[in-house]
Write an enzyme that holds these catalytic residues in place. Sequence first.
Site, PDB file in Angstrom:
ATOM      1  N   HIS A 138       0.760  -1.330  -0.195  1.00  0.00           N
ATOM      2  CA  HIS A 138       0.152   0.072   0.055  1.00  0.00           C
ATOM      3  C   HIS A 138       0.738   1.277   0.001  1.00  0.00           C
ATOM      4  CE1 HIS A 138      -3.149   2.734   1.938  1.00  0.00           C
ATOM      5  NE2 HIS A 138      -3.719   2.074   0.974  1.00  0.00           N
ATOM      6  N   ARG A 185     -11.043  11.554   9.425  1.00  0.00           N
ATOM      7  CA  ARG A 185     -12.368  11.819   8.336  1.00  0.00           C
ATOM      8  C   ARG A 185     -13.417  10.557   8.482  1.00  0.00           C
ATOM      9  NH1 ARG A 185     -13.122   9.208   3.636  1.00  0.00           N
ATOM     10  NH2 ARG A 185     -11.034   8.589   3.348  1.00  0.00           N
TER      11      ARG A 185
END
Length: 724
Positions: free
Chosen positions: A451, A579
């Site tokens: 990632h 978030r």
Amino acid sequence: MTRPAHIARLDQDDDDPFADGESGERYFNRELSWLAFNRRVLEEACNPAHPLLERVRFLSISGSNLDEFFMVRVAGLKGQQSQDVDRRSVDGLTSTQQLAAIVAEADDLVQSQRNVWRDLRAQLDETDIHILGSRTIDQALQGDEPAWLERHFREQIFPILTPQALDPAHPFPFMPNKGLAVMFDLVRVSDNEPIRELVMLPAAMPRFVRLPNAPARYVAVESLVKRFSSLIFPGYVVNGAAEFRVLRDSDIEIEEEAEDLVRYFANAIKRRRRGRVIRLELESGMPEALGAVLRDELAGGDAFVTESGAFLGLDNLEAIIDENRPDLKFVSFAPRFPERIREFGGDCFAAIKAKDIVVHHPYETFEVVIEFLKQAAADPDVVAIKQTLYRAGKQSAVINALIAAAESGKSVTAVVELKARFDEEQNLLWASALERAGVQVVYGFFDWKTHAKVSMVVRREGGEYKTYCHFGTGNYHPVTARIYTDLSFFTADPDLGRDAAQIFNYVTGYVEPTLKYVGISPRDMRKRLTALIDAETANAKDGKPAAIWAKMNSVVDPAIIEKLYEASNAGVEIDLIIRGICCLRPGVPGMSENIRVKSIVGRFLEHSRIWCFGNGRVLPNDGAHIFISSADWMPRNFDRRVEYMLPILNPTVHDQILDQVMVANLIDTEQSWALNADGSYSRLDPGERPFNLHRYFMTNPSLSGRGAALEGGAVPKLSLARRR
């Protein structure tokens, strides 16, 4: 204020690790926290500060998000439940308990989406954008439009449709994932014989037809299928018709015996389309007999069934947003190309060699990353390029640059991640194209996703080799880079170059790295992060100022959350900008009273990962430890993914990230929500001096984009006095 995330107290067996129920008091449920995030997205569809079509976009995004949630997260829990897997969530809930809470909250969210669409549709009518239902088409058509619409249906839609009878000789057909269809109960006029028919709407067919004349009027294809049923079924009378939609299990699990990863994923993508039905969406008010058939054939007593009078498949509303009405959209924004590179005549390598550069996307264009790779591909002095590819998109200039570099004789290595959810098929295609061009394609670790977003270029300079690196917090994806806020860090620091080279060797050859500055997971990132939190805890205990600021998408990892609780109890002031998912419970006396959590949802999707530690002084300060990263604080990022955490050592870049990006996030009031101790979120009151961080960075030159315009090299400091 949104509905509270679930907080559980369970009566459990003594040998259960969560038997005292304490976990439910210390953590929020991950899945319900995600649903709370999607509710915040939906709330933006109600925000009058946004233009109308942008509000429709937020509604569409909330629909797409919810689809993926069911296809992956709910499907996973259903799998655990069906296999009697005794695995509990971080808050101590079984899969059955989680599913019950999720379905209740999701049904409530669907009802909210339905109400929001009703209100938005009425407002669209007022602006001369009309979405015509099957009952309102005839009243809206004018002049020769009925003839035009019938001709369009006959020529453009009818040839694609394939009605299918449902009887003992014709069993219920397979419905693909996200498949939408209309079922009919018919009676043959000639002999009054009843028959049931199904018309599936092909995924490749546009969902809406726009009538040719002004004002803008759209008709959903399923409404046209109902309206022109006599053309599809001549000689029949329609007794009932209803729309429905299915969502299937779309996760891909790696099987230990899978030896050929490429072949495995090619087959797994095909299986995904045929995964078990997780959710069946029915048009509300459909005839009872049709509903019973669909429940029996598709739900099978196992899938979740919802009825909605709203438009099925809200993600398809994106087509309406394409209407040419700039007055109903955000004012267009053109990102800047970094002035620092322009000052060197556009030469990326000369600019990076002179000084480390940080670029703030999307305010500063992602084209600088593309240009970095394109120049590397064309430069005769470049001998090697190494690149990680997690999500590259369908039209990727990054891929083209790597192909061009390989075709020009350079050594090019691409680490392509096949396990990037919903991008597996595209990544397989890119891998094939890269290999054909001569790129060395590596798929990384079998059990771990790669990632980390890292690119390195090796260039011959004066008889020696010099390494240039790019570390990103986001993907090498030119589309999402226009709407995701991320950081790109460019450096020619030789130590960081050596670290980057060892990271690539670790992924491609399993060679254990010895890194000087960069931390990576699953090797040592959790350990390094824990040490940084412990250092702040020790500072607080010694009576020194102690503070942690962190910005991410999600915080889930229990070990890190417990460390933050420990730091809070020692007196460390902790501000988290999360978030999406947050399992940490802030503001609880004796546990987390010094922790504050906020979520920012607005025009751009906050995606960058930034971690800041006061290092014995109040934040912000010049000696603070600052890191950028590809990782959220989740178990998967620490244990099952290759991620990086990069210390920011350059003083100017350090101040730009800390005094601009992080402070702006902390003082935002127009797009921010505060997480309360009970799990609910409250939108901040903008107050007398509102601050919108997206607007600020769109209108103020930021970070390295300022170049020499940064007087004396000093980074302008935003004031925390605005913070509330």
